[in-house]
Design a protein around this motif. Structure first.
Motif, PDB file in Angstrom:
ATOM      1  N   ASN A 308       0.845  -1.100   0.015  1.00  0.00           N
ATOM      2  CA  ASN A 308      -0.016   0.022  -0.155  1.00  0.00           C
ATOM      3  C   ASN A 308       0.937   1.328  -0.025  1.00  0.00           C
ATOM      4  OD1 ASN A 308      -2.206  -1.921   0.225  1.00  0.00           O
ATOM      5  ND2 ASN A 308      -1.919  -1.910   2.456  1.00  0.00           N
ATOM      6  N   THR A 309       0.614   2.189   0.617  1.00  0.00           N
ATOM      7  CA  THR A 309       1.347   3.606   0.841  1.00  0.00           C
ATOM      8  C   THR A 309       2.764   3.366   1.439  1.00  0.00           C
ATOM      9  OG1 THR A 309       0.115   3.941   2.930  1.00  0.00           O
ATOM     10  CG2 THR A 309      -0.755   4.963   0.846  1.00  0.00           C
ATOM     11  N   GLN A 418       5.144   4.094   8.894  1.00  0.00           N
ATOM     12  CA  GLN A 418       5.207   5.043   7.811  1.00  0.00           C
ATOM     13  C   GLN A 418       5.210   6.453   8.081  1.00  0.00           C
ATOM     14  OE1 GLN A 418       1.895   4.106   5.143  1.00  0.00           O
ATOM     15  NE2 GLN A 418       1.845   2.096   5.764  1.00  0.00           N
TER      16      GLN A 418
END
Length: 427
Positions: A308-309, A418
């Motif tokens: 994902n991110t 993240q």
């Protein structure tokens, strides 16, 4: 592995081919059935077979699929906990026993590699635990003092000595552990499998266990294609556990960890970056690890998942971090990228569980799998062979217990890594 380049990355690309295996599609019998082809399971199977026992190894995916094929490749002595903390948590009997066996763990790993001629890029030059700031320096000095009181060959390097070893002035000191080293983790796993086969172990892959039932004085372990009946069952599935022993996975909080590998560095760069080829990691809470492989690729990792991110965030952070750590690298391109899950227990200690009569297993490696896993597998073999009693094991038996808010904490760790890497101005 399984056609996913982000599952095992560089290690899949550079490891020797695995031995030929097939899935279980029959009814077979053994003295011991070991579930899981990681370090613990294969070490246990190897030691049992060398003692003359008939052993069947079952693996739901491929050899080394879990943490054994994805980790950084540091052959560390001991655990994340400091020695005195282990004594405080376990008491003097189990604590000192665990410290002694795991302190000698790298010796066992290297002896198995030598005896069975395993081609796994073994380096015996030690590891460096790098101090970030005064707090980090205080931490490694205390860790060194506790090991030195037990006679371990560890010492603290000052800033200049650390710079000479690492090729960067980013750290104010480092703990050098001369017992330790590095290897290619998936190659070691596949080499253990070859050694098991040579010793007479039967290995079945792509054979997930779906049930384990008691039949008289024996166990019948069922896969999707066949069954194995045996007197003993060893559960060596750890953080990737499914099926009858899903509770082993549920007892641990998954912490994602990724690695990125550059292209092989040139000769000039290799003279300035880890010239002694030690494995290294730092004292930050969201730590970094770095090492070289045999071909001179720089392997750089940290907490986080490449999905994902997270993929773009962590790779961008790694480029920034490497630019500050090793500016001589210039623009960095990554040749391989991969990630996996570290199983964390509530107290950062592994577990010894008894799931039923003659059904045992270790789990919860907390990021220290190569050496402890190899040692734990041997110790389980000693228990089954009658060479050690339960009371003589290096850990006490404990009950399975799921940590509070496990899933919420896993989401927090992934997202938190993240956020930290997005905002970080490393070094």
């Amino acid at each position: 592995m399984l056609n996913d380049p982000r599952s095992h990355g560089l290690w899949q690309a550079t490891a020797p081919e695995p031995p030929a295996t097939a899935s279980l599609d029959a009814v077979v019998s053994a003295d011991v059935v070991v579930v899981g082809c990681g370090y613990t399971g294969m070490s246990c199977a190897l030691h049992l077979a060398e003692a003359g026992r008939r052993v069947v190894l079952l693996e739901s995916r491929e050899i080394g699929f879990g943490g054994a094929g994805r980790n950084v490749g540091l052959i560390n002595a001991g655990l994340w906990l400091m020695p005195d903390d282990m004594i405080a948590a376990l008491g003097s009997v189990h604590g000192e026993r665990l410290l002694g066996l795991l302190g000698d763990g790298p010796v066992l790993v290297m002896d198995i590699i030598d005896r069975h001629r395993i081609n796994c890029e073994l380096e015996r030059n030690g590891t460096l635990h790098c101090a970030v700031g005064p707090a980090g320096l205080k931490e490694i000095k205390e860790r060194a003092a506790q090991w030195q009181r037990r006679g371990a060959p560890v010492r603290v390097l000052d800033a200049e000595q650390t710079k000479a070893r690492l090729g960067t002035p980013a750290y104010c000191g480092a703990l050098l552990d001369e017992r330790a080293g590095t290897l290619q983790p998936l190659a070691y796993a596949r080499g253990l499998a070859q050694a098991c086969l040579a010793a007479g172990v039967t290995i079945y892959t792509s054979s997930p266990v779906v049930a384990a039932d008691k039949k008289g004085d024996r166990w019948v372990v069922s896969t999707t294609g066949g069954t194995v009946d045996a007197e003993w069952v060893v559960v060596a599935t750890d953080a990737y556990s499914t099926g009858p022993w899903q509770s082993v996975r549920s007892e641990q909080v998954h912490l994602p960890y990724f690695n990125l590998a550059t292209q092989p560095l040139g000769v000039d760069l290799l003279q300035t970056i880890l010239p002694g080829r030690e494995g290294a990691w730092d004292t930050r809470t969201i730590l970094s690890s770095f090492r070289l492989d045999r071909s001179g690729r720089l392997v750089f990792g940290s907490v986080g998942a490449l999905r994902n991110t997270g993929t773009a965030i962590h790779k961008a952070w790694a480029r920034r971090a490497l630019a500050k750590l090793y500016p001589q690298l210039g623009a960095v391109e990554f040749e391989h990228e991969w990630y996996g899950q570290i199983g964390m227990t509530a107290d950062a200690l592994p577990r010894l569980h008894k799931f039923g009569r003659n059904v045992v297993g270790f789990s919860g490696y907390n990021g220290r799998g190569i050496s402890p896993g190899t040692v734990f597998g041997r110790e389980l073999a000693y228990l089954i062979l009658g060479e050690k009693a339960e009371a003589d094991m290096l850990l006490p038996l404990t009950e399975l217990q799921e940590p509070w808010f496990r899933r919420s904490r896993e989401i927090y760790y992934e997202i938190g890594a993240q956020v930290a890497h997005l905002a970080s101005e490393r070094f």
